[in-house]
Design an enzyme around this catalytic site. Structure first.
Site, PDB file in Angstrom:
ATOM      1  N   LYS A 190      -5.153   0.558   3.009  1.00 17.51           N
ATOM      2  CA  LYS A 190      -4.205  -0.374   3.620  1.00 17.51           C
ATOM      3  C   LYS A 190      -3.373   0.303   4.709  1.00 17.51           C
ATOM      4  O   LYS A 190      -2.237  -0.068   4.981  1.00 17.51           O
ATOM      5  CB  LYS A 190      -3.281  -0.960   2.552  1.00 17.51           C
ATOM      6  CG  LYS A 190      -4.069  -1.719   1.518  1.00 17.51           C
ATOM      7  CD  LYS A 190      -3.362  -2.902   0.956  1.00 17.51           C
ATOM      8  CE  LYS A 190      -4.324  -3.677   0.083  1.00 17.51           C
ATOM      9  NZ  LYS A 190      -3.676  -4.661  -0.762  1.00 17.51           N
ATOM     10  N   ASN A 191      -3.925   1.309   5.308  1.00 15.95           N
ATOM     11  CA  ASN A 191      -3.239   2.064   6.343  1.00 15.95           C
ATOM     12  C   ASN A 191      -3.836   1.672   7.685  1.00 15.95           C
ATOM     13  O   ASN A 191      -5.055   1.644   7.836  1.00 15.95           O
ATOM     14  CB  ASN A 191      -3.457   3.553   6.007  1.00 15.95           C
ATOM     15  CG  ASN A 191      -3.173   4.500   7.151  1.00 15.95           C
ATOM     16  OD1 ASN A 191      -3.455   4.242   8.309  1.00 15.95           O
ATOM     17  ND2 ASN A 191      -2.624   5.652   6.808  1.00 15.95           N
TER      18      ASN A 191
END
Lengths: 358, 370
Positions: free
Chosen positions: B142-143
């Site tokens: 989720k970066n």
């Protein structure tokens, strides 16, 4: 049991003040991923304290100096204008300085979200922005816009999407100068991001989402182009998409769990579209307060989760929208208190007394 | 900071070798029994191959705000990162250090950018970089930075052949990961990989018919391939929606898709659709079904303004049905949005220009007055 229930939904103002105070001091190493975005964390804490009417607990001048130290200023020969703006932190290693000229460094440049939150933070602190090199910021901003109307975050390149259009629109609005962006192209990108289900995605074809819908609508409002860019029919459909996000609190996408921050992202959008009054305030309030951390203060995305500065701030804003008594009102498009917004208006009056206000 | 180890990078073996060399020398000098631990971590400031570089500390001035308290190890790595950056050094040791910096903070976009500069300057093996970024994304899906980095490497290689399978794997861990879907759309559109995507979407909807991301992807694929103009396609999609709704009636995604597909052509345009939906009203009711009916009636009223053969009675009846739906939603089926449904009813009534006996008249009618 009734007394306990009442206690459970008690709003713990003092805890939240202390939460933001601690945030402004020292964070443990596990927060390392926030290094390059520390200026946004300052914004959450300062604006949070402002909403709580508790800015008196901090030293304004200390904050103002630190924020100005993050400004990427033009070098003597002005060769870095397209890289100007504000940094998120000192992570590049530029020596601390609050005045120019800028230091030449192969990798130093501003970040659009940091320029946006830097300016907001200065306004909240009552600064007059006189030490902001406006022309340099606007030059840096122009350098970030793509042909399709969206923006990069940094001149070196990054992902590009609607979030940075919102940052750009906010910057132009605060600096009262729209030469920083091509509005028409930005509007085209925003329109292109409208999904078949009448929410906005991060770009064309992408899933609609409460955060990006806020960016779209708030940007258009700041530009003064909401009704020019979207027809009444489209606006009604967008209202429907947004209002369907309420479950108890709000979620960001259909069939996803509710999350405190959407009480602001979606709530503020509904406010800008004049229909927030038709939401259920009680259920919204109950949900937000269920994510309140009664021990350390702040709010989390979900009940029984760890609070963080973003959710703490947006939880407060969500409560402010529904008129929580002890909280200051928030300007829905610019996401600062009405008080800070009035300060901005006064600054605009001073520099452009006859200027047509948007 | 306990980090699940990044897949073997060139870093660790180099450290081990350096340690051994250093400690062998130390042994000779010290001369006593000294057990050498080859895995002992050495700060960069103590490594002789880095002695030429002056570390650059972070400088937050006299009153730092939101200061993060870094460990010695963290500061050491980043002090040397900053030194490399200042000199814009293009070297293997710089490249190796970026991996350590990433392990400590994968959200530092400057490190990623510098790593890309080095990848090109040193003509590094991009296939190996694909393996590296695959491992990082698996750990931190989720970066933003890691997905952007992957996109850049795919573009440089001009090779999307691993992408669909990789993204499918990430989605198998979180079927709604926004970054994954975005990357998937980019790959498909850029490299024209449409062929099997509808099947992929249908499988995901089999797993979870409420996956809104999958419904969005369905719309994405069809609008970029066959489009929605062909009535046969529209009918197929209507049937698909209705059959999913029968399986899981309380599913906003399916209803949003149905409405979204038809809203600009007229919701009542597919013949018999209104009837098919009305059939479901008692057995498969939901706020979404009722809202769809309302929208159909509103649509009909708007269109009937232009049609001369739609009588006033028919319009009145359509309005009555629409308002009945609003009442049902407000009072019973979607009470959380009570005020909104009542507002919609009022709006529709005033837009339609139809007056009803229940309207308050300020004056008596002409007959009554006389």
């Amino acid at each position: 049991i009734q007394f306990e229930e009442f206690e459970q939904i008690d709003f713990l103002r003092d805890r939240h003040v202390r939460f933001f105070q601690r945030t402004l001091q020292v964070l443990p190493e596990r927060y390392a991923s926030l290094e390059t975005t520390r200026l946004t964390i300052i914004f959450f804490a300062l604006s949070g304290l402002d909403v709580l009417d508790a800015l008196d607990v901090i030293d304004r001048n200390v904050m103002i100096e630190w924020i100005y130290s993050l400004q990427v200023l033009p070098t003597e020969d002005q060769s870095n204008l397209s890289r100007c703006g504000f940094r998120g932190s000192s992570h590049i290693g530029i020596p601390y300085s609050t005045k120019g000229p800028g230091v030449l460094h192969p990798y130093d440049s501003g970040h659009v979200a940091m320029t946006y939150t830097g300016l907001c933070s200065l306004l909240i602190l009552g600064d007059d922005l006189s030490r902001v090199n406006k022309q340099a910021c606007l030059a840096g901003l122009r350098a970030l816009q793509l042909e399709d109307g969206s923006f990069y975050a940094v001149p070196e390149g990054s992902e590009n999407d609607i979030r940075f259009i919102y940052c750009a629109a906010s910057i132009c609005y605060m600096l009262d100068d729209w030469s920083g962006m091509d509005i028409q192209k930005a509007i085209e990108y925003i329109r292109g991001s409208l999904s078949y289900d009448n929410g906005f995605g991060q770009g064309a074809g992408r899933e609609s989402h409460g955060g990006w819908t806020y960016c779209a609508i708030a940007s258009l409002c700041l530009m003064g182009r909401l009704e020019e860019a979207l027809s009444q029919r489209e606006l009604d459909r967008i209202r429907r998409w947004c209002i369907m996000r309420q479950q108890t609190g709000f979620h960001g996408r259909p069939n996803k769990p509710v999350d405190t921050c959407y009480s602001f992202w979606v709530g503020a959008t509904l406010e800008l579209l004049d229909v927030f009054q038709y939401t259920n305030f009680d259920k919204n309030r109950s949900f937000i307060l269920s994510t309140q951390d009664r021990l350390v203060g702040g709010f989390a995305k979900w009940p029984d989760s760890h609070p963080d500065p973003l959710h703490a701030y947006l939880g407060l804003c969500g409560l402010s929208l529904i008129g929580e008594p002890s909280l200051r009102k928030v300007h829905a498009a610019l996401n600062i208190t009405q008080r800070a917004f009035q300060h901005l208006q006064q600054l605009h009056q001073r520099t452009n007394p006859s200027g047509a206000n948007i | 900071l306990a980090m699940s180890g990044v897949e073997e990078t060139s870093n660790e073996p180099v450290n081990v070798k350096e340690d051994k060399e250093f400690d062998v020398e130390a042994e000779e000098h010290i001369g006593d029994d000294y057990f050498v631990d080859p895995t002992r971590y050495l700060f960069y400031r103590d490594r002789k191959e880095w002695a030429d570089l002056e570390p650059v500390p972070q400088d937050d001035g006299p009153n730092p705000v939101v200061k993060i308290a870094y460990s010695e190890k963290f500061s050491d790595v980043y002090d040397y990162f900053r030194a490399l950056l200042k000199n814009d050094e293009r070297s293997e040791r710089a490249f190796a250090l970026t991996a350590e910096a990433i392990e400590l903070n994968a959200a530092n976009y400057t490190v990623w950018h510098y790593r890309r500069v080095l990848l090109q300057a040193l003509s590094k093996d991009l296939r190996e970089e694909m393996r590296y970024i695959t491992a990082i994304i698996e750990e931190q899906p989720k970066n933003y930075q890691v997905w952007h980095h992957r996109r850049m490497v795919v573009e440089w290689l001009n090779d999307p052949s691993e992408e669909l399978e990789f993204i499918a794997d990430i989605l198998s861990q979180d079927a709604k990961n926004y970054h994954a879907w975005q990357h998937r759309q980019w790959v498909i559109q850029e490299y024209k990989l449409w062929d099997n995507e509808l099947e992929f979407v249908e499988n995901l909807l089999e797993d979870d018919v409420r996956n809104n991301s999958a419904w969005n992807q369905r719309h994405f694929v069809i609008s970029h391939t066959t489009g929605f103009s062909d009535p046969a396609i529209v009918e197929r999609e209507i049937q698909y929606c209705l059959s999913q709704i029968k399986k899981a009636p309380h599913n906003e995604s399916a209803w949003n898709y149905l409405k979204g597909m038809l809203q600009d052509r007229g919701l009542s345009s597919p013949p018999g659709l209104l009837e098919r939906v009305l059939e479901l009203k008692d057995t498969h009711c939901s706020p979404y079904l009722l809202a769809f009916l309302f929208d159909c009636y509103e649509d009909a009223l708007e269109n009937s303004n232009q049609k001369e053969n739609v009588g006033e009675e028919e319009r009145k009846e359509t309005l009555r049905k629409a308002l009945e739906i609003c009442e049902l939603l407000a009072q019973e089926k979607d009470t959380i949005r009570k005020e909104y449904w009542l507002y919609l009813g009022r709006s529709l009534k005033s837009k339609s220009g139809i007056s009803s006996p229940s309207d308050e008249s300020p004056e008596p009618s002409p007959e009554e007055r006389d």
